[in-house]
Scaffold this active site. Structure first.
Site, mmCIF file in Angstrom:
data_model
loop_
_atom_site.group_PDB
_atom_site.id
_atom_site.type_symbol
_atom_site.label_atom_id
_atom_site.label_comp_id
_atom_site.label_asym_id
_atom_site.label_seq_id
_atom_site.Cartn_x
_atom_site.Cartn_y
_atom_site.Cartn_z
ATOM 1 N N LYS A 89 -14.962 15.645 13.003
ATOM 2 C CA LYS A 89 -15.960 15.507 14.057
ATOM 3 C C LYS A 89 -16.106 16.841 14.773
ATOM 4 O O LYS A 89 -15.252 17.235 15.558
ATOM 5 C CB LYS A 89 -15.550 14.409 15.035
ATOM 6 C CG LYS A 89 -16.691 14.046 15.949
ATOM 7 C CD LYS A 89 -16.474 12.718 16.632
ATOM 8 C CE LYS A 89 -17.817 12.218 17.140
ATOM 9 N NZ LYS A 89 -17.690 11.124 18.079
ATOM 10 N N TRP A 143 -20.669 14.580 12.368
ATOM 11 C CA TRP A 143 -19.641 14.280 11.378
ATOM 12 C C TRP A 143 -19.787 15.182 10.163
ATOM 13 O O TRP A 143 -20.896 15.428 9.697
ATOM 14 C CB TRP A 143 -19.764 12.834 10.904
ATOM 15 C CG TRP A 143 -19.478 11.822 11.977
ATOM 16 C CD1 TRP A 143 -20.396 11.072 12.640
ATOM 17 C CD2 TRP A 143 -18.208 11.448 12.502
ATOM 18 N NE1 TRP A 143 -19.770 10.249 13.545
ATOM 19 C CE2 TRP A 143 -18.429 10.454 13.482
ATOM 20 C CE3 TRP A 143 -16.891 11.856 12.240
ATOM 21 C CZ2 TRP A 143 -17.391 9.872 14.200
ATOM 22 C CZ3 TRP A 143 -15.861 11.272 12.948
ATOM 23 C CH2 TRP A 143 -16.119 10.291 13.917
ATOM 24 N N GLU A 163 -5.517 -3.560 -1.295
ATOM 25 C CA GLU A 163 -5.923 -4.829 -0.684
ATOM 26 C C GLU A 163 -6.990 -5.547 -1.506
ATOM 27 O O GLU A 163 -7.300 -6.712 -1.263
ATOM 28 C CB GLU A 163 -6.488 -4.583 0.730
ATOM 29 C CG GLU A 163 -5.452 -4.117 1.752
ATOM 30 C CD GLU A 163 -5.247 -2.609 1.784
ATOM 31 O OE1 GLU A 163 -5.579 -1.924 0.784
ATOM 32 O OE2 GLU A 163 -4.752 -2.109 2.801
ATOM 33 N N THR A 170 0.872 -1.174 0.000
ATOM 34 C CA THR A 170 0.000 0.000 0.000
ATOM 35 C C THR A 170 0.906 1.220 0.000
ATOM 36 O O THR A 170 2.035 1.164 0.504
ATOM 37 C CB THR A 170 -0.894 0.043 1.250
ATOM 38 O OG1 THR A 170 -0.048 0.076 2.395
ATOM 39 C CG2 THR A 170 -1.798 -1.165 1.329
HETATM 40 P P1 ADP Z 1 -3.320 4.022 -0.014
HETATM 41 O O1 ADP Z 1 -4.166 3.262 0.984
HETATM 42 O O2 ADP Z 1 -1.911 3.980 0.339
HETATM 43 O O3 ADP Z 1 -3.849 5.414 -0.339
HETATM 44 P P2 ADP Z 1 -4.735 2.702 -2.092
HETATM 45 O O4 ADP Z 1 -4.540 3.039 -3.504
HETATM 46 O O5 ADP Z 1 -4.936 1.304 -1.737
HETATM 47 O O6 ADP Z 1 -3.485 3.247 -1.360
HETATM 48 O O7 ADP Z 1 -5.939 3.592 -1.568
HETATM 49 C C1 ADP Z 1 -7.218 3.100 -1.339
HETATM 50 C C2 ADP Z 1 -8.065 4.198 -0.786
HETATM 51 O O8 ADP Z 1 -8.230 5.258 -1.734
HETATM 52 C C3 ADP Z 1 -9.470 3.771 -0.453
HETATM 53 O O9 ADP Z 1 -9.538 3.156 0.809
HETATM 54 C C4 ADP Z 1 -10.223 5.097 -0.499
HETATM 55 O O10 ADP Z 1 -10.089 5.808 0.724
HETATM 56 C C5 ADP Z 1 -9.513 5.861 -1.575
HETATM 57 N N1 ADP Z 1 -10.249 5.782 -2.845
HETATM 58 C C6 ADP Z 1 -10.004 4.971 -3.878
HETATM 59 N N2 ADP Z 1 -10.870 5.209 -4.887
HETATM 60 C C7 ADP Z 1 -11.699 6.187 -4.475
HETATM 61 C C8 ADP Z 1 -12.806 6.880 -5.059
HETATM 62 N N3 ADP Z 1 -13.249 6.626 -6.295
HETATM 63 N N4 ADP Z 1 -13.415 7.818 -4.312
HETATM 64 C C9 ADP Z 1 -12.984 8.102 -3.069
HETATM 65 N N5 ADP Z 1 -11.945 7.506 -2.474
HETATM 66 C C10 ADP Z 1 -11.304 6.560 -3.164
#
Ligand code: ADP
Length: 539
Positions: free
Chosen positions: A431, A436, A322, A176
């Protein structure tokens, strides 16, 4: 029938059926290199053979420090079919973090682009792979441990046959990007890669067919390049790989010249492309059927409208490393296409419907929240391409429930039609006085203001309300906007207590290595903000 789902099958079928289909790579000097699946698959076999001759065994990791180009595609196919694990490395990470990841994964071999040797140089004191193989156009081998990729490919044994693999063997791994906490490794199996590719290629997902010309801008080191290279190789579609040249003009040139019909990138890349299209009307002729995939962070309404204006279809998707990474994709159901424009837009802004075989639920504690489009809960997912643990991090098993769901850390609501809307990452929600506030909603609305280019909203500690929103804004060139004007713009959609109390105007918003707003950094920058005590707060 019990039949192993492996990339070995993909390789054999693609080379047999689509050997002549082009793979186009942009070299660092901007020249275009053309090869084909025939060549790429043959070289992938040679790579597999050479890895075996180098005594790599099943499950051994091979790190790649490469941009998007044909040789990286060779590794995407050749490493897994050898029974080894393709470990794509995020070249934008800090050298210490990269070194940690390479050591944690135990990469035995590294394949490095010549242009990335300066990155490798910063690491080499900290890591000790057995082989360092350089993909070189100019023949640079500056360190004694380096050898040339071309030579390495010749070292396989004649008559080498690919091993028979079990579908549950590891094929690839990714860490990640560390937006939240230490980088964590996720391992994908042949089976998960194949099932993910099948789902990703579907018409209601990324819609990748053989006749498409596909340009993944998303780096192949970021969450399997969203699975696009695997899906394209599976269906045999032309791939256009942009190398290190990711500026909007270079990308638009490729989109035009290579008649691209599918592309994928994070919102910030598309923002730059849209700005270039507006700046040079008529300069590029894009394919009428061009569809672009956008995810990684939320897509603001202004971006949907800009794409609509240019006649380009935008597909909004949500995913995570993941999840290989595909989780949800937003397509309007047939029952929704005739709804009024405002309703359609509200749905398109959501992250969409769960892909086939991805199960979802939104939870508060151990209760699932109703699908009413309002109640927020943490999104949990499970399915055949969703990780069940992190690589060698047994202490992080709390990200999974005892009944096997992965806790995404994303706070969502789900509407009665099943469309998921991400309100925030759990740690980015604001918050205020017990209520929220979604930073994503505020950002999207701010980016709808004509003077605003980019906006990120973060929670900052407040003595009375616990936290209040602060908006970091980048204005468009030559534009001005006062905080009061931005507040007035937001108040069309938000209650007074939800509006940011502070606006800071920046030249640049800190970003992560994959181009997302780095909110942890913003929170640090503005920690201890002196609030105007009369302002804000939940009434
Ligand atoms: P990192 O966790 O290091 O940022 P990832 O690419 O796995 O790497 O990121 C996943 C996260 O990105 C998701 O859990 C979410 O919070 C955000 N995310 C991915 N796609 C979208 C989307 N279309 N809209 C909003 N958030 C998104």
């Amino acid at each position: 029938m019990q039949f192993p789902l492996t990339l070995t099958h993909v390789l054999a079928r693609t080379e047999k059926l689509f050997g002549a289909v082009e793979i186009v790579s942009r070299r660092p000097d901007s020249s275009i290199h053309r090869s084909s699946y025939g060549e790429v698959c043959a070289r992938a076999r040679a790579l597999a053979s050479a890895l075996s001759a180098a005594s790599l065994e099943r499950g051994d990791r091979v790190g790649t420090l490469m941009w998007n180009h044909a040789v990286h595609l060779e590794a995407y196919l050749g490493v897994p079919v050898a029974g080894c694990v393709l470990h794509t490395l995020n070249l934008r990470l800090h050298p210490d973090e990269l070194a940690y990841i390479i050591k944690h994964a135990g990469d035995r071999v590294l394949i490095v682009d010549e242009t990335l040797l300066p990155v490798y140089e910063k690491l080499r004191g900290q890591i000790h792979p057995e082989r360092v193989i350089v993909v070189s156009v100019r023949g640079q081998l500056p360190f004694p441990e380096c050898e040339s990729y071309g030579d390495f490919l010749t070292q396989g044994k004649p008559g080498y046959e690919l091993p028979q693999l079990d579908e549950n063997e590891a094929a690839a791994m990714c860490y990640t990007s560390g937006t939240t906490g230490v980088p964590k490794g996720v391992v994908y199996t042949h089976r998960s890669v194949i099932l993910h590719s099948l789902a990703a290629a579907l018409p209601d997902a990324f819609a990748i067919a053989q006749a498409d010309s596909v340009l993944p801008v998303v780096p192949m080191f970021h969450a399997n390049g969203w699975g696009v290279p695997f899906a394209a190789a599976m269906v045999g579609s032309k791939l256009v790989l942009p190398g290190p040249r990711l500026d909007p003009v270079s990308l638009l040139d490729l989109l035009d010249q290579e008649k691209v019909t599918r592309s994928g990138a994070v919102p910030t890349v598309w923002m730059a492309i849209l700005a270039a299209l507006d700046e040079h009307p008529g300069r590029w002729k894009l394919q009428p059927g061009l569809r672009v995939l956008c995810g990684g962070s939320a897509v603001p309404e202004s971006m949907f409208r800009a794409f609509d204006r240019h006649g380009i279809e935008l597909i909004h998707a949500w995913g995570m490393t993941e999840l290989s990474p595909l989780g949800t994709v937003c397509h309007l159901k047939s029952s929704l296409v005739d709804r009024p424009e405002s309703e359609r837009m509200a749905t398109r802004l959501k992250q969409g419907l769960q892909a086939p075989f991805v199960e979802i639920r939104a939870m508060v504690g151990d209760q699932e929240v109703p699908w009413d489009g309002e109640t927020l809960g943490e999104l949990e997912v499970r399915g055949p391409w969703i990780a069940s643990s992190y690589y060698n991090l047994p202490d992080l098993q709390e990200r999974w429930t005892t009944d096997g769901w992965f806790r995404t850390g994303d706070i969502v609501n789900v509407d009665p039609e099943g469309y998921v809307k991400i309100a925030d990452r759990a740690k980015d929600l604001i918050k205020s006085g017990g209520e929220w506030i979604s930073s994503v909603d505020l950002e999207n609305a701010l980016m709808g203001h004509p003077a605003v280019r980019e906006a990120a909203v973060v929670a900052i500690a407040h003595p009375k309300w616990a936290e209040r929103p602060l908006a970091a804004v980048i204005l468009k060139d030559g534009c001005r906007a006062e905080p009061e004007e931005l507040r007035a713009h937001l108040s069309q959609k938000f209650s007074r207590w939800q509006l940011p109390d502070a606006f800071v105007f920046l030249e640049e918003i800190p970003r992560t290595s994959v181009g997302k707003f780095q909110k942890s950094r913003l929170r640090e920058m503005f920690a201890g903000w002196e609030w105007d005590q009369t302002a804000g707060g939940s009434a």
